[in-house]
Structure formats: C-alpha cells, structure tokens
Design a protein around this motif. Structure first.
Motif, PDB file in Angstrom:
ATOM      1  N   SER A  31     -23.069  17.275   6.785  1.00  0.00           N
ATOM      2  CA  SER A  31     -23.476  18.079   5.639  1.00  0.00           C
ATOM      3  C   SER A  31     -22.278  18.712   4.949  1.00  0.00           C
ATOM      4  CB  SER A  31     -24.468  19.161   6.083  1.00  0.00           C
ATOM      5  OG  SER A  31     -24.793  20.025   5.006  1.00  0.00           O
ATOM      6  N   LEU A  32     -21.386  19.332   5.711  1.00  0.00           N
ATOM      7  CA  LEU A  32     -20.207  19.947   5.115  1.00  0.00           C
ATOM      8  C   LEU A  32     -19.325  18.912   4.431  1.00  0.00           C
ATOM      9  CD1 LEU A  32     -19.225  22.492   7.919  1.00  0.00           C
ATOM     10  CD2 LEU A  32     -20.231  23.027   5.696  1.00  0.00           C
ATOM     11  N   THR A  33     -19.162  17.755   5.065  1.00  0.00           N
ATOM     12  CA  THR A  33     -18.337  16.697   4.472  1.00  0.00           C
ATOM     13  C   THR A  33     -18.956  16.183   3.185  1.00  0.00           C
ATOM     14  OG1 THR A  33     -17.541  16.040   6.668  1.00  0.00           O
ATOM     15  CG2 THR A  33     -17.293  14.447   4.877  1.00  0.00           C
ATOM     16  N   ARG A  34     -20.256  15.939   3.207  1.00  0.00           N
ATOM     17  CA  ARG A  34     -20.947  15.404   2.031  1.00  0.00           C
ATOM     18  C   ARG A  34     -20.874  16.382   0.856  1.00  0.00           C
ATOM     19  NH1 ARG A  34     -25.090  14.343   4.520  1.00  0.00           N
ATOM     20  NH2 ARG A  34     -26.251  16.269   4.149  1.00  0.00           N
ATOM     21  N   GLN A  35     -21.176  17.645   1.122  1.00  0.00           N
ATOM     22  CA  GLN A  35     -21.123  18.652   0.051  1.00  0.00           C
ATOM     23  C   GLN A  35     -19.720  18.778  -0.528  1.00  0.00           C
ATOM     24  OE1 GLN A  35     -23.218  22.510   0.842  1.00  0.00           O
ATOM     25  NE2 GLN A  35     -23.604  21.570   2.846  1.00  0.00           N
ATOM     26  N   THR A  36     -18.725  18.806   0.345  1.00  0.00           N
ATOM     27  CA  THR A  36     -17.342  18.975  -0.115  1.00  0.00           C
ATOM     28  C   THR A  36     -16.895  17.790  -0.940  1.00  0.00           C
ATOM     29  OG1 THR A  36     -16.840  20.317   1.836  1.00  0.00           O
ATOM     30  CG2 THR A  36     -14.971  19.376   0.651  1.00  0.00           C
ATOM     31  N   LEU A  37     -17.177  16.580  -0.476  1.00  0.00           N
ATOM     32  CA  LEU A  37     -16.757  15.388  -1.216  1.00  0.00           C
ATOM     33  C   LEU A  37     -17.484  15.267  -2.545  1.00  0.00           C
ATOM     34  CD1 LEU A  37     -16.383  12.689   1.596  1.00  0.00           C
ATOM     35  CD2 LEU A  37     -14.582  13.827   0.286  1.00  0.00           C
ATOM     36  N   ASP A  38     -18.760  15.624  -2.580  1.00  0.00           N
ATOM     37  CA  ASP A  38     -19.491  15.579  -3.857  1.00  0.00           C
ATOM     38  C   ASP A  38     -18.816  16.467  -4.898  1.00  0.00           C
ATOM     39  OD1 ASP A  38     -21.341  13.805  -2.874  1.00  0.00           O
ATOM     40  OD2 ASP A  38     -22.927  15.301  -2.562  1.00  0.00           O
ATOM     41  N   LEU A  39     -18.419  17.657  -4.486  1.00  0.00           N
ATOM     42  CA  LEU A  39     -17.766  18.576  -5.423  1.00  0.00           C
ATOM     43  C   LEU A  39     -16.353  18.124  -5.754  1.00  0.00           C
ATOM     44  CD1 LEU A  39     -19.079  21.931  -3.928  1.00  0.00           C
ATOM     45  CD2 LEU A  39     -19.622  20.993  -6.184  1.00  0.00           C
ATOM     46  N   MET A  40     -15.644  17.588  -4.791  1.00  0.00           N
ATOM     47  CA  MET A  40     -14.315  17.053  -5.068  1.00  0.00           C
ATOM     48  C   MET A  40     -14.389  15.910  -6.074  1.00  0.00           C
ATOM     49  SD  MET A  40     -12.636  17.089  -1.220  1.00  0.00           S
ATOM     50  CE  MET A  40     -11.097  16.323  -1.722  1.00  0.00           C
ATOM     51  N   ASN A  41     -15.359  15.033  -5.884  1.00  0.00           N
ATOM     52  CA  ASN A  41     -15.511  13.900  -6.794  1.00  0.00           C
ATOM     53  C   ASN A  41     -15.912  14.334  -8.197  1.00  0.00           C
ATOM     54  OD1 ASN A  41     -14.814  11.808  -5.015  1.00  0.00           O
ATOM     55  ND2 ASN A  41     -16.855  11.791  -4.113  1.00  0.00           N
ATOM     56  N   ALA A  42     -16.508  15.526  -8.303  1.00  0.00           N
ATOM     57  CA  ALA A  42     -16.868  16.068  -9.610  1.00  0.00           C
ATOM     58  C   ALA A  42     -15.742  16.869 -10.243  1.00  0.00           C
ATOM     59  CB  ALA A  42     -18.114  16.948  -9.480  1.00  0.00           C
ATOM     60  N   GLY A  43     -14.600  16.973  -9.558  1.00  0.00           N
ATOM     61  CA  GLY A  43     -13.441  17.639 -10.115  1.00  0.00           C
ATOM     62  C   GLY A  43     -13.331  19.115  -9.805  1.00  0.00           C
ATOM     63  N   SER A  44     -14.105  19.626  -8.844  1.00  0.00           N
ATOM     64  CA  SER A  44     -14.053  21.050  -8.515  1.00  0.00           C
ATOM     65  C   SER A  44     -12.751  21.393  -7.798  1.00  0.00           C
ATOM     66  CB  SER A  44     -15.234  21.429  -7.607  1.00  0.00           C
ATOM     67  OG  SER A  44     -16.464  21.218  -8.263  1.00  0.00           O
ATOM     68  N   SER A  45     -12.326  22.635  -7.969  1.00  0.00           N
ATOM     69  CA  SER A  45     -11.147  23.122  -7.261  1.00  0.00           C
ATOM     70  C   SER A  45     -11.542  23.564  -5.860  1.00  0.00           C
ATOM     71  CB  SER A  45     -10.540  24.312  -8.011  1.00  0.00           C
ATOM     72  OG  SER A  45     -11.425  25.434  -7.951  1.00  0.00           O
ATOM     73  N   LEU A  46     -10.544  23.802  -5.031  1.00  0.00           N
ATOM     74  CA  LEU A  46     -10.827  24.279  -3.679  1.00  0.00           C
ATOM     75  C   LEU A  46     -11.544  25.628  -3.725  1.00  0.00           C
ATOM     76  CD1 LEU A  46     -10.619  24.139  -0.610  1.00  0.00           C
ATOM     77  CD2 LEU A  46      -8.301  25.064  -0.798  1.00  0.00           C
ATOM     78  N   ASP A  47     -11.131  26.512  -4.630  1.00  0.00           N
ATOM     79  CA  ASP A  47     -11.781  27.812  -4.753  1.00  0.00           C
ATOM     80  C   ASP A  47     -13.266  27.648  -5.063  1.00  0.00           C
ATOM     81  OD1 ASP A  47     -11.652  30.851  -5.188  1.00  0.00           O
ATOM     82  OD2 ASP A  47     -12.447  30.129  -7.104  1.00  0.00           O
ATOM     83  N   GLN A  48     -13.585  26.780  -6.000  1.00  0.00           N
ATOM     84  CA  GLN A  48     -14.994  26.556  -6.351  1.00  0.00           C
ATOM     85  C   GLN A  48     -15.772  25.983  -5.168  1.00  0.00           C
ATOM     86  OE1 GLN A  48     -14.020  23.991  -9.650  1.00  0.00           O
ATOM     87  NE2 GLN A  48     -14.552  25.555 -11.176  1.00  0.00           N
ATOM     88  N   ILE A  49     -15.151  25.095  -4.440  1.00  0.00           N
ATOM     89  CA  ILE A  49     -15.821  24.458  -3.306  1.00  0.00           C
ATOM     90  C   ILE A  49     -16.069  25.462  -2.184  1.00  0.00           C
ATOM     91  CG2 ILE A  49     -15.509  22.740  -1.476  1.00  0.00           C
ATOM     92  CD1 ILE A  49     -14.079  21.001  -3.591  1.00  0.00           C
ATOM     93  N   LEU A  50     -15.046  26.276  -1.877  1.00  0.00           N
ATOM     94  CA  LEU A  50     -15.191  27.243  -0.785  1.00  0.00           C
ATOM     95  C   LEU A  50     -16.351  28.195  -1.012  1.00  0.00           C
ATOM     96  CD1 LEU A  50     -11.464  28.169  -0.065  1.00  0.00           C
ATOM     97  CD2 LEU A  50     -13.007  26.879   1.424  1.00  0.00           C
TER      98      LEU A  50
END
Length: 430
Positions: free
Chosen positions: A273-292
């Motif tokens: 779950s954590l991996t999927r959520q993080t990669l989805d946001l990374m692939n959408a161009g989110s920054s680390l701050d937004q993802i955290l």
C-alpha cells in the motif's frame, strides 16, 4: 513448573499478544536470560528478549544446524540455552542477514569448537553479507555514533572483527544436512543480504527480520537504503510456501498455517500500500513534501498487534521508497544547492526581529501540539544563535514535546539526542 506447564503458560501469553491485550515487554520478561521454545521434536527457537534476534536450532544426523547466533549482549545466553537442549557439535550456521544481533554469537561458537578440538562450524550466508562486513569495518565510528544515539548508549562501541561466512550464495540454495533438507531464499527488505530459511519436510519457516512483530523497519533514517517493495515480495513468497510454523527474527513463534498466512499477508499488504501510493504520486509529478503529507498506511493494518509502528514509522518508509526510486533530490529547487543553514537562519531571524522571537514562537507552537512546525522554527533560532542559553532551553523543551508526540522508538531517540544537546548548551545539564 514443568516444561509442559511452562509451555501452556507461554501459549496463554501468546494468545494475549496476538489479540493485543499483552505488551511485548511481558514476553521479553518471560524469556529473559535465554529460553528454548520447542517447535518440533528436533527443532527449537531460542529467545533472549525482543530487542535481540532469535536463533533456531535444528538437530540432524550430521550435527546441529543453527539459524542465527545471537548478539554480543546475549550470545552466551543463546549458546547456554542451546546446550541445555543438545550438546552435539554444530555442523552449520546460517546467517539470515549480517546485523550484529544475529551474527555476533558465531565468535563464541568458534571458541567452543576450538576448546573441544572440533572443526569450527561452517557458516553460510548471502553474498552481500561480505559487503556488509567490509562496510562495517570502514564505518565503525559512524555505526558507534548511530547505534549509541538510537538506543541511548552514549559510549557505545560498534563491534569489530565480524565472523565472515565460509560459503555464500546468490538467489537460492538447497542443503541436505544429516537427512534434513534446508532451503535458503534471498530477498531484500531491511537489508540487501537477507535470507529466509524453509524446511519443506516440516513446513517450518525461519523468516529472519522479514518478520519482527512490529511495523517493518524499512525506513530507519540513520541507516542505509531499505527495500519496502522487495520486502513485500519476500513476504508473499513466504506466504506461498504455506508454513505451519513461523519463527520470526524477533518475537514469539507463530504456530498454525492460518495465523502464519495472516501475519505474512498483512505485512506484505501494508508495504504494498505504501509503495503503491508513493509511486502513484511520484508518477504524477508530486514532490516529496506533498507525498509525505498525503500517503498513509491503512489504519486497520497498523492496529494489528504485530504491525504497530513502535520501532519504525510509515512516514520514514515513504522517504525510503522515494529514495529508492528517485534519489536524494526532494523536488524543492531551494534544496538542490542550499545556502548554509546558519546563513538562512540569520536572515529569517532578522526578518522576525530576533532569534529569540523565533524560539519563543516555536515554544508556543509546541505547547499547542504543533510540534512539526515548532521544530522548524526552533532549529532556525538555534542556527542563528547557537550559544544563547535561553534559546537552547526553549529548543530542549520543543524536542521534549516532539519526542512525546512520536510513536516510534527511532523517532523518539533522534529527538531525544537533540533535546540533550540543547540542554547541555543551555547549561541545564553538565
């Protein structure tokens, strides 16, 4: 109390651990000093307490096979518990990974064999254990500092002279020792050198630190890269074996196919779950701050007694996933070539009116429970005026509040380090 009576008592404690009505500290107290838990007629799990790694002993016609060996602090207890069960020579030792709470006892096994005039045990591990021990030799001072801070032991000295394996493997290895088939599988998780051990004739699994009875330690801020997605894959691979007994790297043995499957599956699911959520946001161009501040582990899984974030923190794992796929740059251009922190702090203190005003506001925020924001401001105040005792006193208070707000041991320990530093600078402690 008879051995049978003690086993019944332990089973009762396990049930309370499983349903969340007992704390792991109670289990640690019950096994303190070294305790052997029968698994089958020819297998025991050896426990010395939650903080120290378990060992598994297998009796074969060729001698004993030992999976892990105990830590520097508890290896003698592990060996004593083994010898109360069986005094046969140790034929083979398998390292589940190279962490010192699982490998240090090998030195005692060599000493015992030498004293008896016997061949030293053959030690088998994944190839990357060799790389780990070489890294440990190069970073002994750093590891002493990190471990001392993490476990609140200021004068801690990280061990040297690690017992290297005699044989290494890469992906899988099947052994036949004294009539016992033992299968080794490599996976990446907390480490890149991890092994889990499968006894197919008995359906017994020794998972190493892929299972530790708390939320997976996949994001430790002061350690090298961890591998959350690979950890999940290893747990799924173990689950597919359908073990009837699961001997974890830390904590009590799990009996029964259904419970072993549940524990392995839940651990995999939370990391997936954590991996999927993080990669989805990374692939959408989110920054680390937004993802955290967007990703969250499923609450129902974190409520499980064996997945509570008491050691590591899901937010730290998200950082590890980012670093695994995206490197160190967090998406904030100001962090690409940052100014010295002291210069930034001095500029902001001037804008605020003084460093003391920053520190005072930080203390107010901390008192109101806004510890994250408070930590930013008080660290700026400290960087702008590092020798001001009043500012350091406020800084100590802020980090005391930060530590109290943390659930993970790692988070609490890091904040406590800087709390003590601030107290020393303020003059409140020598």
């Amino acid at each position: 109390m008879s051995a049978k009576g003690k086993a019944v008592e332990q089973d009762g404690l396990f049930e309370r651990l499983w349903n969340g009505t007992a704390a792991m500290e109670e289990w640690t107290a019950s096994v303190s000093g070294g305790s052997a838990r029968p698994v089958t007629d020819n297998i025991i799990a050896i426990h010395t307490g939650y903080l120290f790694g378990n060992a598994t002993a297998i009796r074969t016609d060729a001698g004993l096979v030992l999976v892990d060996t105990g830590s520097r602090e508890t290896a003698s207890q592990t060996l004593a518990a083994l010898r109360r069960w069986d005094d046969s020579p140790i034929h083979t030792v398998i390292y589940t990974h190279g962490h010192i709470d699982h490998t240090w006892g090998a030195r005692l096994l060599d000493e015992e064999a030498d004293a008896k005039g016997l061949a030293r045990p053959r030690i088998i591990a994944h190839r990357n254990v060799l790389n780990r021990f070489d890294r440990y030799d190069r970073t002994q001072g750093l590891n002493s500092l990190v471990m001392g801070r993490q476990f609140n032991q200021p004068n801690y000295a990280f061990p040297q002279g690690h017992r290297r394996p005699d044989e290494v493997y890469d992906d899988t290895l099947a052994l036949l020792i004294g009539g016992e088939r033992i299968e080794l599988f490599h996976g990446r998780g907390e480490t890149d050198d991890a092994t889990f051990v499968w006894l197919p004739q008995r359906r017994v699994l020794a998972s190493g630190d892929f299972v530790i009875w708390v939320f997976p330690n996949a994001g430790n801020p002061r350690k090298v890269q961890r591998y959350a997605p690979d950890w999940a894959a290893a747990l799924r691979r173990m689950q597919s074996l359908r073990p009837e007994v699961l001997i974890p790297g830390h904590g009590p043995v799990v009996f029964g196919e259904a419970r072993a499957a549940e524990l392995l599956g839940d651990g995999a699911e939370v990391l997936e779950s954590l991996t999927r959520q993080t990669l989805d946001l990374m692939n959408a161009g989110s920054s680390l701050d937004q993802i955290l501040h967007s990703v969250a582990a499923p609450a129902a899984l974190l409520a499980k007694p064996y997945l509570k974030p008491r050691y590591d923190d899901p937010e730290f794992v998200v950082r590890g996933i980012w670093h695994l796929y995206a490197g160190w740059f967090d998406g904030n251009p100001a962090h690409l070539k940052p100014a010295p922190e002291a210069e930034l702090a001095a500029e902001l203190a001037a804008l605020a009116g003084s460093a003391d005003r920053l520190a005072a506001r930080a203390a107010e925020l901390a008192d109101n429970g806004q510890t994250r924001l408070a930590a930013h401001l008080v660290e700026l105040a400290s960087a702008a005026s590092p020798l001001d005792p009043a500012i350091q006193a406020k800084r100590a208070t802020v980090y005391e509040r930060c530590a109290a707000a943390e659930t993970s041991l790692i988070g609490k320990a890091i904040f406590a380090v800087y709390q003590r530093e601030a107290q020393a600078r303020s003059g409140s402690i020598a």
